[in-house]
Design an enzyme around this catalytic site. Structure first.
Site, PDB file in Angstrom:
ATOM      1  N   PHE A  12       0.826  -1.226   0.000  1.00  0.00           N
ATOM      2  CA  PHE A  12       0.000   0.000   0.000  1.00  0.00           C
ATOM      3  C   PHE A  12       0.859   1.276   0.000  1.00  0.00           C
ATOM      4  O   PHE A  12       0.864   2.048  -0.967  1.00  0.00           O
ATOM      5  CB  PHE A  12      -0.949  -0.077   1.207  1.00  0.00           C
ATOM      6  CG  PHE A  12      -1.580   1.211   1.633  1.00  0.00           C
ATOM      7  CD1 PHE A  12      -2.229   2.037   0.717  1.00  0.00           C
ATOM      8  CD2 PHE A  12      -1.556   1.590   2.979  1.00  0.00           C
ATOM      9  CE1 PHE A  12      -2.826   3.230   1.124  1.00  0.00           C
ATOM     10  CE2 PHE A  12      -2.153   2.769   3.389  1.00  0.00           C
ATOM     11  CZ  PHE A  12      -2.778   3.590   2.468  1.00  0.00           C
ATOM     12  N   ASP A  61      12.842 -12.012  -0.850  1.00  0.00           N
ATOM     13  CA  ASP A  61      12.479 -11.884   0.557  1.00  0.00           C
ATOM     14  C   ASP A  61      13.578 -11.075   1.247  1.00  0.00           C
ATOM     15  O   ASP A  61      14.764 -11.366   1.037  1.00  0.00           O
ATOM     16  CB  ASP A  61      12.403 -13.313   1.141  1.00  0.00           C
ATOM     17  CG  ASP A  61      11.823 -13.335   2.534  1.00  0.00           C
ATOM     18  OD1 ASP A  61      12.097 -12.409   3.320  1.00  0.00           O
ATOM     19  OD2 ASP A  61      11.089 -14.298   2.831  1.00  0.00           O
ATOM     20  N   THR A 136       5.962   2.983  12.781  1.00  0.00           N
ATOM     21  CA  THR A 136       4.575   3.291  13.138  1.00  0.00           C
ATOM     22  C   THR A 136       4.468   3.961  14.509  1.00  0.00           C
ATOM     23  O   THR A 136       5.333   3.760  15.370  1.00  0.00           O
ATOM     24  CB  THR A 136       3.762   1.972  13.149  1.00  0.00           C
ATOM     25  OG1 THR A 136       2.487   2.205  13.721  1.00  0.00           O
ATOM     26  CG2 THR A 136       4.445   0.888  13.971  1.00  0.00           C
ATOM     27  N   ASP A 137       3.370   4.690  14.713  1.00  0.00           N
ATOM     28  CA  ASP A 137       3.112   5.279  16.036  1.00  0.00           C
ATOM     29  C   ASP A 137       2.720   4.210  17.062  1.00  0.00           C
ATOM     30  O   ASP A 137       2.725   4.470  18.264  1.00  0.00           O
ATOM     31  CB  ASP A 137       2.031   6.368  15.947  1.00  0.00           C
ATOM     32  CG  ASP A 137       0.691   5.887  15.407  1.00  0.00           C
ATOM     33  OD1 ASP A 137       0.562   4.691  15.057  1.00  0.00           O
ATOM     34  OD2 ASP A 137      -0.246   6.712  15.330  1.00  0.00           O
ATOM     35  N   GLU A 138       2.385   2.995  16.579  1.00  0.00           N
ATOM     36  CA  GLU A 138       1.916   1.961  17.513  1.00  0.00           C
ATOM     37  C   GLU A 138       3.008   1.510  18.487  1.00  0.00           C
ATOM     38  O   GLU A 138       2.709   0.890  19.499  1.00  0.00           O
ATOM     39  CB  GLU A 138       1.364   0.751  16.742  1.00  0.00           C
ATOM     40  CG  GLU A 138       0.234   1.146  15.828  1.00  0.00           C
ATOM     41  CD  GLU A 138      -0.649  -0.006  15.387  1.00  0.00           C
ATOM     42  OE1 GLU A 138      -0.595  -1.092  15.975  1.00  0.00           O
ATOM     43  OE2 GLU A 138      -1.424   0.212  14.443  1.00  0.00           O
ATOM     44  N   TYR A 162       2.407  -7.210  16.419  1.00  0.00           N
ATOM     45  CA  TYR A 162       2.848  -6.335  15.316  1.00  0.00           C
ATOM     46  C   TYR A 162       3.688  -5.181  15.858  1.00  0.00           C
ATOM     47  O   TYR A 162       4.814  -4.942  15.403  1.00  0.00           O
ATOM     48  CB  TYR A 162       1.634  -5.791  14.545  1.00  0.00           C
ATOM     49  CG  TYR A 162       1.961  -4.585  13.680  1.00  0.00           C
ATOM     50  CD1 TYR A 162       2.714  -4.724  12.517  1.00  0.00           C
ATOM     51  CD2 TYR A 162       1.533  -3.292  14.040  1.00  0.00           C
ATOM     52  CE1 TYR A 162       3.039  -3.613  11.734  1.00  0.00           C
ATOM     53  CE2 TYR A 162       1.848  -2.186  13.262  1.00  0.00           C
ATOM     54  CZ  TYR A 162       2.599  -2.351  12.117  1.00  0.00           C
ATOM     55  OH  TYR A 162       2.924  -1.247  11.345  1.00  0.00           O
ATOM     56  N   SER A 163       3.136  -4.443  16.833  1.00  0.00           N
ATOM     57  CA  SER A 163       3.866  -3.254  17.293  1.00  0.00           C
ATOM     58  C   SER A 163       5.134  -3.642  18.039  1.00  0.00           C
ATOM     59  O   SER A 163       6.142  -2.920  17.972  1.00  0.00           O
ATOM     60  CB  SER A 163       2.975  -2.318  18.110  1.00  0.00           C
ATOM     61  OG  SER A 163       2.318  -2.989  19.136  1.00  0.00           O
ATOM     62  N   LYS A 166       7.649  -4.174  15.311  1.00  0.00           N
ATOM     63  CA  LYS A 166       8.105  -2.894  14.739  1.00  0.00           C
ATOM     64  C   LYS A 166       8.998  -2.170  15.752  1.00  0.00           C
ATOM     65  O   LYS A 166      10.007  -1.563  15.368  1.00  0.00           O
ATOM     66  CB  LYS A 166       6.910  -2.010  14.357  1.00  0.00           C
ATOM     67  CG  LYS A 166       6.091  -2.495  13.177  1.00  0.00           C
ATOM     68  CD  LYS A 166       6.849  -2.549  11.854  1.00  0.00           C
ATOM     69  CE  LYS A 166       7.188  -1.193  11.273  1.00  0.00           C
ATOM     70  NZ  LYS A 166       7.787  -1.304   9.911  1.00  0.00           N
ATOM     71  N   ASN A 191      -1.930   6.211  11.313  1.00  0.00           N
ATOM     72  CA  ASN A 191      -2.694   5.394  10.340  1.00  0.00           C
ATOM     73  C   ASN A 191      -2.815   6.074   8.991  1.00  0.00           C
ATOM     74  O   ASN A 191      -3.270   7.221   8.919  1.00  0.00           O
ATOM     75  CB  ASN A 191      -4.123   5.162  10.857  1.00  0.00           C
ATOM     76  CG  ASN A 191      -4.174   4.172  11.983  1.00  0.00           C
ATOM     77  OD1 ASN A 191      -3.563   4.387  13.024  1.00  0.00           O
ATOM     78  ND2 ASN A 191      -4.899   3.090  11.790  1.00  0.00           N
ATOM     79  N   ARG A 226      -8.003   6.760  16.177  1.00  0.00           N
ATOM     80  CA  ARG A 226      -6.807   6.705  15.345  1.00  0.00           C
ATOM     81  C   ARG A 226      -6.618   8.083  14.711  1.00  0.00           C
ATOM     82  O   ARG A 226      -7.582   8.837  14.539  1.00  0.00           O
ATOM     83  CB  ARG A 226      -6.938   5.625  14.242  1.00  0.00           C
ATOM     84  CG  ARG A 226      -7.101   4.190  14.777  1.00  0.00           C
ATOM     85  CD  ARG A 226      -5.814   3.728  15.436  1.00  0.00           C
ATOM     86  NE  ARG A 226      -5.863   2.370  15.960  1.00  0.00           N
ATOM     87  CZ  ARG A 226      -6.130   2.041  17.231  1.00  0.00           C
ATOM     88  NH1 ARG A 226      -6.451   2.977  18.107  1.00  0.00           N
ATOM     89  NH2 ARG A 226      -6.074   0.774  17.627  1.00  0.00           N
ATOM     90  N   ARG A 297     -10.995  -6.292  19.514  1.00  0.00           N
ATOM     91  CA  ARG A 297      -9.649  -6.817  19.241  1.00  0.00           C
ATOM     92  C   ARG A 297      -8.946  -7.050  20.584  1.00  0.00           C
ATOM     93  O   ARG A 297      -9.073  -6.223  21.499  1.00  0.00           O
ATOM     94  CB  ARG A 297      -8.904  -5.764  18.419  1.00  0.00           C
ATOM     95  CG  ARG A 297      -7.470  -6.078  18.119  1.00  0.00           C
ATOM     96  CD  ARG A 297      -6.780  -4.932  17.377  1.00  0.00           C
ATOM     97  NE  ARG A 297      -7.018  -4.969  15.949  1.00  0.00           N
ATOM     98  CZ  ARG A 297      -6.628  -4.009  15.099  1.00  0.00           C
ATOM     99  NH1 ARG A 297      -5.991  -2.940  15.553  1.00  0.00           N
ATOM    100  NH2 ARG A 297      -6.865  -4.123  13.810  1.00  0.00           N
ATOM    101  N   HIS A 300      -6.634  -4.190  22.427  1.00  0.00           N
ATOM    102  CA  HIS A 300      -6.908  -3.067  21.515  1.00  0.00           C
ATOM    103  C   HIS A 300      -6.450  -1.726  22.090  1.00  0.00           C
ATOM    104  O   HIS A 300      -7.002  -1.250  23.081  1.00  0.00           O
ATOM    105  CB  HIS A 300      -8.426  -3.038  21.271  1.00  0.00           C
ATOM    106  CG  HIS A 300      -8.853  -2.273  20.076  1.00  0.00           C
ATOM    107  ND1 HIS A 300     -10.154  -2.224  19.664  1.00  0.00           N
ATOM    108  CD2 HIS A 300      -8.160  -1.526  19.183  1.00  0.00           C
ATOM    109  CE1 HIS A 300     -10.253  -1.497  18.574  1.00  0.00           C
ATOM    110  NE2 HIS A 300      -9.040  -1.052  18.272  1.00  0.00           N
TER     111      HIS A 300
END
Ligand code: NAD
Ligand code: TDX
Length: 360
Positions: A12, A61, A136-138, A162-163, A166, A191, A226, A297, A300
Site C-alpha cells: 500500500f 524476501d 509506526t506510532d503503535e 505487530y507493534s 516494529k 494510520n 486513530r 480486538r 486493543h
C-alpha cells in the site's frame, strides 16, 4: 542521479511512494523495488511505472541475505526506503512468528547489507547515503482518551505482536546508529488511508463491505481513536526526511486528524451516499443498518495521536490533505478500480474474512 532501494514497494504505502517519487522526479531518480509479493504485495499497483527504464522490480524476501547483498553488489544504492513488513495487527494476534521473521530479522538483513556496502575501509560511511526506516506510532502504545500526544521522546510501550516487532526493528536501527554511526532516520507515522490499501484494514474494508451490502464490523464500542493521514502526505514526508532530515533522528508523522472508528464508518457511509448517483443500485445498500458491533480486538489500543511538531520545525513538512477531501479521493479511487478490488478479494481473502469475521 540518486538510486533508491525501496523494500515492500508493491504494498500500500510503498506503491504510493513509488508513484509519488516518479511524479516528482521523473527521470532524475532510479528506483529498485524489492518485494516478496506476499498476500499484501500486488504488482498491479505499479503497472503504470513498470515499463520505465529507471524502475526495476526484484522479487525477493528481505530475510534472504544472498539476494539482498547481490542487489547492493550490483548497484550503487544511495538511499534505502524500508517499508517491507507484515503490517496487519489482527494477523499478528493470530500468527505472530512471521511478524518477528519479516519485521525484525528482515530489518537486520537490510541493515547489515547496507552497512557492508556503504562502510569505508578506514571507518565511517560513504558520503550521502541514508537508510530510512518506515515505522509506526503503535510502538508508543496507547494514549488516554482525555489527552496527550506521542512525541519522539515518548517511551516505547508496544502491545500487539505487530507493534512489538516494529518496536524491535526500530531498536535495531537505533543500535546501528549508536554503535556504528550508521546513516539512518526513523519515521513513526500514524494510520494511513488512500488508494491501493488492502481491504483487511478498516477504511477499505468498510468501503468494500458497504458497497456490497455486507455487515460493517466495528470492534468493541467503536470509540477507539486513530489519527488518520492521507498516504500521499506520508510519501511526501518520507521524501522530505530523506532530503532534509538530520541523520540519526526520529521524526513522528501524523495527520492532526483524530477520529473514533465509529465516526470513520459514519463518514464513509455519508460520503458514499453523496457520491453514488441515484441510478446506482448499490446506493440502496449503503445504510447505517449495516453497522455491527463485534467482539473487541485483543489488547486493543485505545487512542493514538501524533504531535508532528519536530518534522514541521526541522523539515518543513505538514499534513496537507483534509480528511473530507482525502476520503473522497479514496472512495473515488475504489469506484474507479473495481477490478483491483475483485482481484485482491478473490482466493485467500475469502478464507481470511471467514476466519476473522464469521468463524465465531
Ligand atoms: P502492506 O502490508 O500493504 O505492504 C507490505 C509490503 O511488504 C507488501 O508488498 C509485501 O509483499 C511486502 N513484504 C512483506 N514481507 C516481505 C518480505 N519478507 N520480503 C520482502 N517483501 C515483503 O503494508 P503498508 O501498510 O504499506 O505498510 C508499509 C510500512 O509502513 C510497514 O513497515 C508498516 O509497518 C509501516 N506503516 C504502516 C502504516 C499504515 O497505516 N498502513 C502506518 C505507519 C507505518
Ligand atoms: O474490521 C475492523 N473493525 C474495526 O473496528 C478493522 C479491520 C479494524 N477496526 C478498528 C481497529 C482499529 O482501532 O479500526 C481501527 C483501525 O484498524 P486497522 O485499519 O486494522 O489499523 P490499526 O490497527 O490502527 O493499524 C494501522 O495503523 C498503524 C496499520 O494497519 C499499521 O500497519 C500501522 O502501523
Amino acid at each position: 542521479m540518486k538510486t533508491y532501494l525501496v523494500t515492500g514497494g508493491a504494498g500500500f504505502i510503498g506503491s504510493n511512494f513509488i508513484h509519488y517519487m516518479f511524479e516528482k522526479y521523473d527521470k532524475d531518480i532510479r528506483i529498485i523495488n524489492v518485494d516478496a509479493l506476499t498476500y499484501a504485495g500486488n504488482l498491479e499497483n505499479l503497472k503504470e511505472v513498470s515499463s520505465r527504464d529507471n524502475y526495476t522490480f526484484v522479487k525477493a524476501d528481505i530475510c534472504d541475505k544472498d539476494a539482498i547483498s547481490k542487489i547492493f553488489e550490483e548497484n550503487d544504492i544511495d538511499h534505502v526506503v524500508h517499508f517491507a513488513a507484515e503490517s496487519h495487527v489482527d494477523r499478528s494476534i493470530r500468527n505472530p512468528e512471521v511478524f518477528v521473521q519479516t519485521n525484525v530479522l528482515g530489518t537486520a538483513v537490510m541493515l547489515n547489507c547496507a552497512k557492508a556496502s556503504w562502510e569505508l575501509e578506514g571507518g565511517g560511511f560513504k558520503e550521502g547515503k541514508k537508510f530510512l526506516h518506515v515505522s509506526t506510532d503503535e510502538v508508543y502504545g496507547s494514549l488516554p482518551e482525555d489527552g496527550g500526544y506521542f512525541y519522539e521522546t515518548s517511551p516505547y510501550e508496544p502491545h500487539s505482536p505487530y507493534s512489538a516487532s516494529k518496536a524491535s526493528s526500530d531498536m535495531l536501527v537505533k543500535a546501528y546508529m549508536d554503535t556504528y554511526k550508521f546513516p539512518a532516520n526513523i519515521t513513526n507515522c500514524s494510520n494511513n488511508y488512500g488508494p491501493y490499501q488492502f481491504p483487511e484494514k478498516l477504511i477499505p474494508l468498510i468501503i468494500n463491505n458497504a458497497l456490497n451490502g455486507k455487515k460493517l464490523p466495528v470492534y468493541g464500542d467503536g470509540k477507539n481513536v486513530r489519527d488518520w493521514l492521507y498516504v500521499r502526505d506520508h510519501a511526501k514526508a518520507i521524501d522530505m526526511v530523506i532530503q532534509k532530515g538530520r541523520l540519526f533522528e526520529t521524526y513522528n508523522v501524523g495527520g492532526h486528524n483524530e477520529k473514533q472508528n465509529i465516526e470513520i464508518v459514519n463518514i464513509i457511509l455519508e460520503t458514499l451516499q453523496e457520491m453514488l448517483p441515484d441510478s446506482d443500485p448499490r446506493k440502496a445498500n449503503v445504510t447505517k443498518d449495516l453497522i455491527t458491533y463485534v467482539e473487541d480486538r485483543k489488547g486493543h489500543d485505545r487512542r493514538y495521536a501524533i504531535a508532528p511538531d519536530k518534522i514541521k520545525a526541522e523539515v518543513g513538512w505538514e499534513p496537507e490533505t483534509m480528511f473530507k477531501e482525502g476520503i473522497r479521493l479514496t472512495i473515488k479511487w475504489y469506484f474507479e478500480h473495481e477490478d483491483w478490488m475483485k482481484n485482491v478479494t478473490s482466493g485467500d481473502y475469502q478464507n481470511y474474512y471467514r476466519t476473522m469475521y464469521e468463524a465465531s
